[in-house]
Design a protein around this motif. Structure first.
Motif, PDB file in Angstrom:
ATOM      1  N   ARG B  87       0.960  -1.386   0.031  1.00 32.62           N
ATOM      2  CA  ARG B  87      -0.115   0.168  -0.101  1.00 32.62           C
ATOM      3  C   ARG B  87       0.720   1.278   0.003  1.00 32.62           C
ATOM      4  NH1 ARG B  87      -2.974  -2.877  -1.672  1.00 32.62           N
ATOM      5  NH2 ARG B  87      -5.253  -3.524  -0.945  1.00 32.62           N
ATOM      6  N   GLU B  88       0.155   2.365  -0.572  1.00 32.20           N
ATOM      7  CA  GLU B  88       0.826   3.614  -0.428  1.00 32.20           C
ATOM      8  C   GLU B  88      -0.243   4.425  -0.042  1.00 32.20           C
ATOM      9  OE1 GLU B  88       3.338   4.245  -3.848  1.00 32.20           O
ATOM     10  OE2 GLU B  88       4.161   5.989  -2.880  1.00 32.20           O
ATOM     11  N   TYR B  89       0.115   5.799   0.245  1.00 27.44           N
ATOM     12  CA  TYR B  89      -0.693   6.875   0.636  1.00 27.44           C
ATOM     13  C   TYR B  89      -0.088   8.051  -0.093  1.00 27.44           C
ATOM     14  CZ  TYR B  89      -3.098  10.386   3.693  1.00 27.44           C
ATOM     15  OH  TYR B  89      -3.925  11.282   4.028  1.00 27.44           O
ATOM     16  N   SER B 130      -2.945   0.695  -3.576  1.00 31.23           N
ATOM     17  CA  SER B 130      -1.802  -0.051  -4.301  1.00 31.23           C
ATOM     18  C   SER B 130      -1.101   0.970  -4.843  1.00 31.23           C
ATOM     19  CB  SER B 130      -2.062  -1.248  -5.224  1.00 31.23           C
ATOM     20  OG  SER B 130      -2.613  -0.670  -6.212  1.00 31.23           O
ATOM     21  N   PRO B 131       0.496   0.833  -5.068  1.00 31.99           N
ATOM     22  CA  PRO B 131       1.208   1.802  -5.732  1.00 31.99           C
ATOM     23  C   PRO B 131       0.799   1.980  -7.285  1.00 31.99           C
ATOM     24  CG  PRO B 131       2.687   0.249  -4.434  1.00 31.99           C
ATOM     25  CD  PRO B 131       1.320   0.058  -4.407  1.00 31.99           C
ATOM     26  N   ARG B 136      -1.736   5.622 -11.168  1.00 30.71           N
ATOM     27  CA  ARG B 136      -2.821   5.695 -12.309  1.00 30.71           C
ATOM     28  C   ARG B 136      -3.438   6.838 -11.907  1.00 30.71           C
ATOM     29  NH1 ARG B 136      -4.570   2.009 -15.660  1.00 30.71           N
ATOM     30  NH2 ARG B 136      -2.623   1.638 -15.822  1.00 30.71           N
ATOM     31  N   PHE B 137      -3.712   7.324 -10.586  1.00 31.15           N
ATOM     32  CA  PHE B 137      -4.735   8.280 -10.177  1.00 31.15           C
ATOM     33  C   PHE B 137      -3.832   9.573 -10.388  1.00 31.15           C
ATOM     34  CE2 PHE B 137      -6.057  11.462  -6.862  1.00 31.15           C
ATOM     35  CZ  PHE B 137      -7.455  11.450  -7.098  1.00 31.15           C
ATOM     36  N   GLU B 148       0.962  20.105  -6.336  1.00 33.84           N
ATOM     37  CA  GLU B 148       1.681  19.392  -5.171  1.00 33.84           C
ATOM     38  C   GLU B 148       1.211  18.401  -4.720  1.00 33.84           C
ATOM     39  OE1 GLU B 148       2.259  22.002  -1.862  1.00 33.84           O
ATOM     40  OE2 GLU B 148       3.535  20.595  -0.749  1.00 33.84           O
ATOM     41  N   TYR B 149       2.203  17.371  -4.616  1.00 34.10           N
ATOM     42  CA  TYR B 149       1.639  16.013  -3.781  1.00 34.10           C
ATOM     43  C   TYR B 149       2.897  15.483  -2.934  1.00 34.10           C
ATOM     44  CZ  TYR B 149       3.606  13.116  -7.661  1.00 34.10           C
ATOM     45  OH  TYR B 149       4.247  12.442  -8.590  1.00 34.10           O
ATOM     46  N   ILE B 150       2.358  14.534  -2.156  1.00 28.96           N
ATOM     47  CA  ILE B 150       3.430  13.975  -1.415  1.00 28.96           C
ATOM     48  C   ILE B 150       3.103  12.352  -1.174  1.00 28.96           C
ATOM     49  CG2 ILE B 150       2.496  14.943   0.940  1.00 28.96           C
ATOM     50  CD1 ILE B 150       5.368  14.815   1.887  1.00 28.96           C
ATOM     51  N   ARG B 151       3.980  11.590  -1.445  1.00 31.85           N
ATOM     52  CA  ARG B 151       3.516  10.169  -1.148  1.00 31.85           C
ATOM     53  C   ARG B 151       4.389   9.505  -0.076  1.00 31.85           C
ATOM     54  NH1 ARG B 151       3.787   7.690  -7.475  1.00 31.85           N
ATOM     55  NH2 ARG B 151       3.104   5.766  -6.274  1.00 31.85           N
ATOM     56  N   SER B 152       3.674   8.551   0.521  1.00 32.98           N
ATOM     57  CA  SER B 152       4.173   7.888   1.588  1.00 32.98           C
ATOM     58  C   SER B 152       5.402   6.997   1.445  1.00 32.98           C
ATOM     59  CB  SER B 152       3.251   7.036   2.621  1.00 32.98           C
ATOM     60  OG  SER B 152       2.812   5.992   1.688  1.00 32.98           O
ATOM     61  N   GLY B 153       5.463   6.640   0.231  1.00 33.94           N
ATOM     62  CA  GLY B 153       6.237   5.560   0.016  1.00 33.94           C
ATOM     63  C   GLY B 153       5.577   4.264   0.099  1.00 33.94           C
ATOM     64  N   GLU B 154       6.295   2.980  -0.185  1.00 27.76           N
ATOM     65  CA  GLU B 154       5.312   1.890  -0.195  1.00 27.76           C
ATOM     66  C   GLU B 154       5.675   1.354   1.198  1.00 27.76           C
ATOM     67  OE1 GLU B 154       6.483  -0.886  -3.203  1.00 27.76           O
ATOM     68  OE2 GLU B 154       6.223   0.668  -4.788  1.00 27.76           O
ATOM     69  N   PHE B 155       4.506   0.522   1.652  1.00 31.07           N
ATOM     70  CA  PHE B 155       4.693  -0.516   2.840  1.00 31.07           C
ATOM     71  C   PHE B 155       3.961  -1.623   2.623  1.00 31.07           C
ATOM     72  CE2 PHE B 155       1.001   1.494   5.146  1.00 31.07           C
ATOM     73  CZ  PHE B 155       0.703   2.368   4.252  1.00 31.07           C
TER      74      PHE B 155
END
Lengths: 577, 172
Positions: B87-89, B130-131, B136-137, B148-155
């Motif tokens: 997952r990613e956020y 999912s990443p 895709r989004f 601007e966006y910020i991603r958490s990175g995968e976990f």
């Protein structure tokens, strides 16, 4: 009980009998606890780098953990080269440094430096002890980590308030809980079987041994293995002494300054069994040309070494001694074969050779061969780095493990003298001879005073060519003799673009090393001609205390054999005449 | 061939452990694409998800070196494993023009993105998934104007355990 007393007690429980170090503000509480401590010898060196190399020399010559204790800030940073040296050669040392009080950490306080951050990439593990309750556990873990598995340096940084604070109850832990650290000692049975089968099938097998044999004390098993299999064997610089130099199967050191027979055998073998060696670039040359005809088997306690530099077909993770024992049971006896004849032939055809001196100056190789005649067979030989090191590796007789100490991986000039000092302290009654160049001796020359005052009987052999010889050799061979800043006599009256010794070179070497020795309270001898060599050595080695013997060697003598950097091992320069 | 790998590193919750891991990678010349670490149900244990690019040999070497750290309990390369939920956020700020807003909200609804703030000149929303879904989004909303966006990175977490091949501590 105070933290400082806990620390000293914990060190005693770990069997520490000697600490090498230097005091300072942040460690005064610890030194206060040491003041009336019995049973631990503290050797006050003249520089923290000297203390770290001395602890390393202690460790390499005994296999026990060497201990170094210094203050925060500059005291701590001065140990960095020593820690990195120990890491590269897998030597077990524990470096205890003081730190500013926890409340001051991060404020750029006086003599504050981030020791944990500084040592992270160059040690096996490190600690910042944040409270006194955690101190005993940290000491216990640190010594265990330093000496177990693949040995290495561990740094412990202790703020002064931690050693000053008190605990009501102090118990030294019996057990260690390190869920992430479980070195594999026993080799996988399936892999060992596979290796034994590969040995049976191989027509031209070769053993390539490194410092891992010495670290695990595997020499007896190795000798049994050689007896049973008759496999020829080559050694790295760090592996010298693991097999006696005159063992019939031993072809000598391999690599950039390796013997022709050793390098030819690596190139031609069809099965290369590496044990406790790490395929260093000074050993392999371009990796795709190294043992390119061979199946590679690699026995190592450190899984990360396997497959790091070369592709390995038969990996065995485990301790060299343990794996050799199991392999010995599985492997079939092997008779000497055409392959042994072939390697013997190379050995006979390409012996080490050097040009005898035809002038006043001395051949360095001659000095070393004379040393072989007069040195105690049990002696520990310590080298510095550069030409002196390679000549000692090639020409000296290495008979036993832990008797040849040298900075291999990091190649640290200045290592020789303090490491010899540490070895001499760890091995009272055993002769310790330090082979060093005129450049290297000056890098930690302050330790002459330490040797002298403490009556540490190191026999120092300075091979003085007034050059930083190994760099000069490279400049001569690969840089069109552009001797850029390698002459230790070059002064303002010299031509800037000097290309070698001239008639108008300065006549006096500065400093006068014999006088330096004398000023430091030890005897100094100098030999200027080949004829004076045997007598100088005899006189020097007969001295009871420390002594410095200086030999004015041929200025532009080179180390041969040599494989040029970036060239395969087949591309070997055998040498003059 | 360079390939992106996600490594799940289980470590002791000791001080400086993240520095050990990031230091190790940079020391050996590898670049971290993303790293995320947090405590687990066991307060002594930290889990770190690390995304790094490299050849098979590089990744093997990284895995072995990470395993060598005293504080590392386990390293698992989940890249070719299907038993992991990854997952990613992401939080995004977009400048969605008023005339496009209803289209945009429809799109956000399809992706189950959560609206955090709507202002005159921007929209902020969050999305977990999912990443691939996140990628895709981002691709779909690109034309609306990303500020601007910020991603958490995968976990990731294992859905079920598979035999331990390839994720043992000793690598042999």
């Amino acid at each position: 009980m105070k933290g400082a007393e806990i620390l000293i007690d914990a060190l005693k429980r770990e069997g520490v009998d000697t600490i090498f170090g230097y005091p300072g503000g942040a460690v005064i509480p610890i030194f206060d606890a040491l003041y009336s401590t019995k049973g631990i010898r503290f050797l006050l060196t003249r520089h923290e780098q000297g203390a770290t190399h001395a602890a390393d020399g202690y460790a390499r010559s005994t296999g026990k953990v060497g201990v170094c204790m210094v203050t925060s800030g500059p005291g701590a940073t001065n140990t960095i080269t020593g820690i990195a040296t120990a890491k590269m050669d897998s030597s077990p040392i524990v470096v205890i440094s003081g730190q500013v009080p926890t409340s001051n950490i991060g404020t750029d306080a006086f003599q504050e430096t981030d020791m944990v951050g500084l040592t992270r990439p160059i040690c096996k593990h490190n600690y910042l002890v944040k409270d006194v309750a955690g101190l005993p556990g940290v000491i216990k873990e640190a010594f265990y980590i330093a000496r177990s598995g693949r040995p290495g340096p561990v740094s412990i940084d202790i703020p002064s308030d931690v050693v000053n604070s008190k605990v009501k109850e102090y118990v030294y832990p019996d057990n260690i809980l390190l869920p992430g650290y479980k070195p594999v000692v026993k080799g996988n049975a399936g892999q060992i079987k596979k290796l034994a089968a590969a040995i049976s099938q191989s027509k031209k097998p070769l053993l390539y041994i490194g410092g891992g044999i010495i670290a695990s004390g595997a020499t007896p098993e190795l000798l049994d293995f050689l007896e049973k299999t008759q496999i020829p064997v080559v050694a790295t610089l760090m592996g010298l002494g693991a097999v006696p130099f005159d063992h019939p199967n031993f072809l000598g050191m391999l690599g950039m300054h390796g013997l022709v027979a050793a390098n030819k055998a690596v190139t031609e073998c069809d099965l290369l069994i590496a044990i406790g060696a790490r395929f260093d670039d000074r050993v392999t040359g371009p990796r795709d040309t190294f043992a390119s005809n061979a199946t590679i088997a690699h026995i190592d306690i450190d899984p990360a070494e396997i497959g790091k530099n070369v592709k390995t077909q038969i990996p065995v993770v485990g301790d060299a001694k343990n794996v050799l024992k199991s392999l010995l049971e599985k492997v079939k006896s092997r008779e000497r074969s055409f392959w042994n004849e072939r390697t013997d032939y190379w050995k006979a055809k390409y012996p080490l050779r050097f040009a005898e001196s035809d002038e006043d100056a001395i051949s360095p190789q001659y000095v070393l061969e004379e040393i072989n005649k007069v040195i105690d067979p049990n002696a520990i030989l310590v080298t510095d780095v550069g030409q002196n090191q390679m000549w000692a590796a090639l020409h000296c007789h290495h008979r036993q493990p832990r008797k040849f100490l040298t900075s291999g991986g990091l190649g640290t000039m200045g290592f020789g003298l303090p490491a010899a000092m540490g070895a001499a302290i760890a091995n009272p009654g055993i002769q310790v001879v330090c082979i060093v160049g005129d450049g290297g001796i000056q890098m930690n020359i302050q330790e002459l005073a330490t040797c002298s005052i403490n009556r540490i009987p190191v026999k120092i052999v300075v091979l003085n060519n007034a050059y930083l010889g190994m760099v000069r050799q490279w400049q001569e061979l690969f840089w069109k003799k552009r001797y850029s800043r390698v002459c230790l006599m070059q002064g303002p009256d010299c031509p800037e673009e000097c290309q070698g010794p001239r008639d108008d070179c300065p006549k006096i070497y500065i400093p006068d090393l014999v006088k330096v020795a004398e000023a430091n309270g030890m005897r100094g001898f100098r030999a200027n001609t080949q004829a004076e060599v045997p007598n100088t050595l005899r006189k020097g080695l007969a001295e009871e205390g420390p002594v410095l013997m200086e030999f004015s060697i041929k200025r532009e003598e080179n180390v041969f054999p040599m494989v040029s950097a970036g060239k395969p091992l087949t591309d070997i320069i055998i040498g003059e005449k | 061939m360079l390939e992106k790998h996600t490594l799940i590193i289980t470590v002791l919750n000791s001080s400086g452990v993240l520095a050990r891991i990031s230091g190790l990678l940079s020391q050996r010349g590898y670049n971290i694409e993303s790293v995320i670490g947090a405590p687990t149900e066991n307060p002594n244990i930290y889990k770190i998800s690390l995304v790094v690019s490299g050849t098979e040999e590089h990744i093997e070497q990284i895995t072995k070196q990470l395993n060598k750290l005293i504080d590392t309990i386990r390293v698992t390369d989940i890249s070719h494993k299907d038993n992991y939920i990854v997952r990613e956020y992401i939080i995004l700020k977009l400048e969605v023009k008023e005339k496009n807003r209803s289209d945009f909200f429809n799109l956000a609804r399809v992706f189950k993105a959560n609206l955090i703030d709507v202002a005159m000149d921007h929209v902020i929303l969050e999305l977990a998934g999912s990443p691939r879904k996140i990628d895709r989004f981002i691709e779909m909303v690109h034309s609306y104007g990303i500020q601007e966006y910020i991603r958490s990175g995968e976990f990731a977490m294992a859905e079920y355990q598979t035999p331990k091949k390839g994720d043992n501590k000793n690598g042999d």
